[in-house]
Structure formats: C-alpha cells, structure tokens
Design a protein around this motif. Structure first.
Motif, PDB file in Angstrom:
ATOM      1  N   VAL A   5     137.359  -5.360 -36.419  1.00 20.66           N
ATOM      2  CA  VAL A   5     136.187  -7.109 -35.971  1.00 20.66           C
ATOM      3  C   VAL A   5     134.802  -5.888 -36.185  1.00 20.66           C
ATOM      4  N   ASN A   6     134.395  -6.730 -36.962  1.00 20.33           N
ATOM      5  CA  ASN A   6     132.884  -6.343 -37.023  1.00 20.33           C
ATOM      6  C   ASN A   6     132.341  -6.805 -35.913  1.00 20.33           C
ATOM      7  N   ILE A  24     131.288 -10.684 -17.597  1.00 24.82           N
ATOM      8  CA  ILE A  24     132.027 -10.382 -18.918  1.00 24.82           C
ATOM      9  C   ILE A  24     131.264  -9.820 -19.896  1.00 24.82           C
ATOM     10  N   GLY A  25     130.010  -9.938 -20.275  1.00 28.71           N
ATOM     11  CA  GLY A  25     129.347 -10.089 -20.598  1.00 28.71           C
ATOM     12  C   GLY A  25     128.601  -8.526 -21.014  1.00 28.71           C
ATOM     13  N   ARG A  26     128.719  -7.551 -19.968  1.00 29.54           N
ATOM     14  CA  ARG A  26     128.174  -6.599 -19.321  1.00 29.54           C
ATOM     15  C   ARG A  26     130.043  -5.264 -19.844  1.00 29.54           C
ATOM     16  N   LYS A  27     131.350  -6.303 -19.650  1.00 27.46           N
ATOM     17  CA  LYS A  27     132.618  -5.497 -20.299  1.00 27.46           C
ATOM     18  C   LYS A  27     132.482  -5.669 -21.495  1.00 27.46           C
ATOM     19  N   LEU A  28     131.866  -6.588 -21.732  1.00 32.51           N
ATOM     20  CA  LEU A  28     132.472  -6.757 -23.310  1.00 32.51           C
ATOM     21  C   LEU A  28     131.568  -5.878 -24.319  1.00 32.51           C
ATOM     22  N   ALA A  29     130.271  -6.036 -23.458  1.00 32.00           N
ATOM     23  CA  ALA A  29     128.908  -5.018 -24.619  1.00 32.00           C
ATOM     24  C   ALA A  29     129.582  -3.128 -24.372  1.00 32.00           C
ATOM     25  N   VAL A 149     137.826 -19.197 -22.951  1.00 36.13           N
ATOM     26  CA  VAL A 149     138.934 -18.091 -22.495  1.00 36.13           C
ATOM     27  C   VAL A 149     138.408 -18.922 -20.594  1.00 36.13           C
ATOM     28  N   ALA A 150     139.421 -19.067 -20.144  1.00 36.88           N
ATOM     29  CA  ALA A 150     139.546 -19.181 -18.608  1.00 36.88           C
ATOM     30  C   ALA A 150     138.852 -18.532 -17.717  1.00 36.88           C
ATOM     31  N   ALA A 160     140.651  -8.457 -22.866  1.00 39.06           N
ATOM     32  CA  ALA A 160     141.233  -8.008 -23.969  1.00 39.06           C
ATOM     33  C   ALA A 160     141.285  -9.666 -25.123  1.00 39.06           C
ATOM     34  N   GLU A 161     141.614 -10.594 -23.749  1.00 38.32           N
ATOM     35  CA  GLU A 161     141.098 -12.549 -25.268  1.00 38.32           C
ATOM     36  C   GLU A 161     140.484 -13.136 -26.013  1.00 38.32           C
ATOM     37  N   ILE A 162     138.741 -12.074 -25.668  1.00 31.39           N
ATOM     38  CA  ILE A 162     137.672 -12.414 -26.748  1.00 31.39           C
ATOM     39  C   ILE A 162     138.246 -11.678 -27.495  1.00 31.39           C
ATOM     40  N   LEU A 163     138.785 -10.214 -27.093  1.00 34.15           N
ATOM     41  CA  LEU A 163     138.305  -8.846 -28.288  1.00 34.15           C
ATOM     42  C   LEU A 163     140.464  -9.878 -29.514  1.00 34.15           C
ATOM     43  N   LYS A 164     140.691 -10.398 -29.228  1.00 41.71           N
ATOM     44  CA  LYS A 164     142.325 -10.661 -29.643  1.00 41.71           C
ATOM     45  C   LYS A 164     141.545 -11.624 -30.142  1.00 41.71           C
ATOM     46  N   GLN A 165     141.237 -13.039 -30.078  1.00 42.53           N
ATOM     47  CA  GLN A 165     140.346 -14.237 -30.119  1.00 42.53           C
ATOM     48  C   GLN A 165     139.771 -13.563 -32.038  1.00 42.53           C
ATOM     49  N   LEU A 166     138.860 -12.456 -31.969  1.00 32.85           N
ATOM     50  CA  LEU A 166     137.856 -12.294 -32.742  1.00 32.85           C
ATOM     51  C   LEU A 166     138.647 -11.624 -34.135  1.00 32.85           C
ATOM     52  N   LYS A 167     139.486 -11.777 -33.633  1.00 32.61           N
ATOM     53  CA  LYS A 167     141.020 -10.221 -34.805  1.00 32.61           C
ATOM     54  C   LYS A 167     140.983 -11.924 -36.055  1.00 32.61           C
TER      55      LYS A 167
END
Length: 167
Positions: A5-6, A24-29, A149-150, A160-167
């Motif tokens: 993932v880029n 979510i922004g903090r956790k993703l970052a 994402v719900a 985890a769902e964000i990272l899954k959908q990025l791939k």
C-alpha cells in the motif's frame, strides 16, 4: 505476492460530526506512520463561535477553512498525512483535492442519524452542539469514490477495513 500500500499520500477522513473522524484519523496515522491533522483545529474563530451558538456554517464560512486544509495537504503531499475533515459536499472535496498528487484517498465514515446523535450526546467538551447534526445530514453528499466504513465497527476494525480496502 502481497500488494504493498502506498501510504505516501494524503488521506482525508470524512463524515458528519461525531462519526469518529479524529479517533480514526489518529489511529490510521499511527498505524501507517503519518502525521495527523484535525480539521477542526483550522477553523477560524468566527466559525467556531457560530457553531457554538448552534448556527450551521454556510459555504462562504467554510471557504477559507477548506483552502487552509488544501494548503496543509499541499505541504504534506510528498510524504503523506491524514487529515480529518467533514467535507460534506462534493464541491468541498473538489477544493480539498485541488492540485494534490497523487490524488488523495477519501475515507467516509458512514453512520445513521440515530447512531451519530447518540455518540454526540455522550461527547463532552466539543464546540459542535447536537442541534447541528440534522443540518449536517441534510448537507451531506455521500461520496461515490471513497473507502466506506460503518461507524458501528470498533476503531481497530475500522482501521483494518480501511487498510484492506486500500490493497
């Protein structure tokens, strides 16, 4: 072979107030080692005062704020960043996307009015009153091109769902 993932790009976390953009922004970052910026921190004082009084912002109120966030994205477009911003209308997202390459990744945190209202009623110390939630849902133009994402998932499941959908 696993697709990498880029993450050297801009990620906008969007949705109505109370959907979890900052969390979510903090956790993703943190997960993808990028800086996080909360769009609320870039509102002019006049906007915060207006919202604190229970008055919804209009397009003119939002313009300078959206331009400031676009400038922030420009500053970080080479290395990447995660920016939380309501971005309720398509034209707001267009302004936020302006001249950002590679194109930003949009993450839309979806939730029902009732779910979000319940969250807002439990939140303390935020300038956004629950009375403005209805106007946010009325203003919302859900994005067509976004990771959706719900909000009923846990923060860990959402990331985890964000990272899954990025791939």
């Amino acid at each position: 072979m696993r697709k990498e993932v880029n993450t050297h790009r801009i990620f906008y976390i969007m949705g109505v107030s109370g959907c979890g953009k900052s969390t979510i922004g903090r956790k993703l970052a943190s997960t993808i080692s990028l800086p996080f910026f909360d769009g609320d921190d870039y509102h002019p004082e006049e906007n915060i005062a207006k919202m604190s009084e229970g008055l919804p912002l209009n397009d003119q109120d939002r313009k300078a704020w959206l331009e400031a966030l676009n400038s922030l994205a420009h500053e970080h477009q080479q290395k990447g960043a995660v920016i939380a911003c309501s971005a309720l209308k398509k034209r707001y997202r267009d302004l936020l996307n302006d001249d950002i390459l590679p194109p930003p990744v949009w993450v839309y945190l979806e939730g029902s009015y009732e779910t979000i209202l319940n969250r807002l009623q439990q939140r303390k110390g935020h300038f956004m009153p629950t009375a403005l939630l209805k106007s946010q849902f009325e203003t919302l133009e859900a994005p067509e091109e976004a990771i959706k994402v719900a909000v009923t998932l846990s923060p860990e499941e959402i990331v985890a769902e964000i990272l899954k959908q990025l791939k």
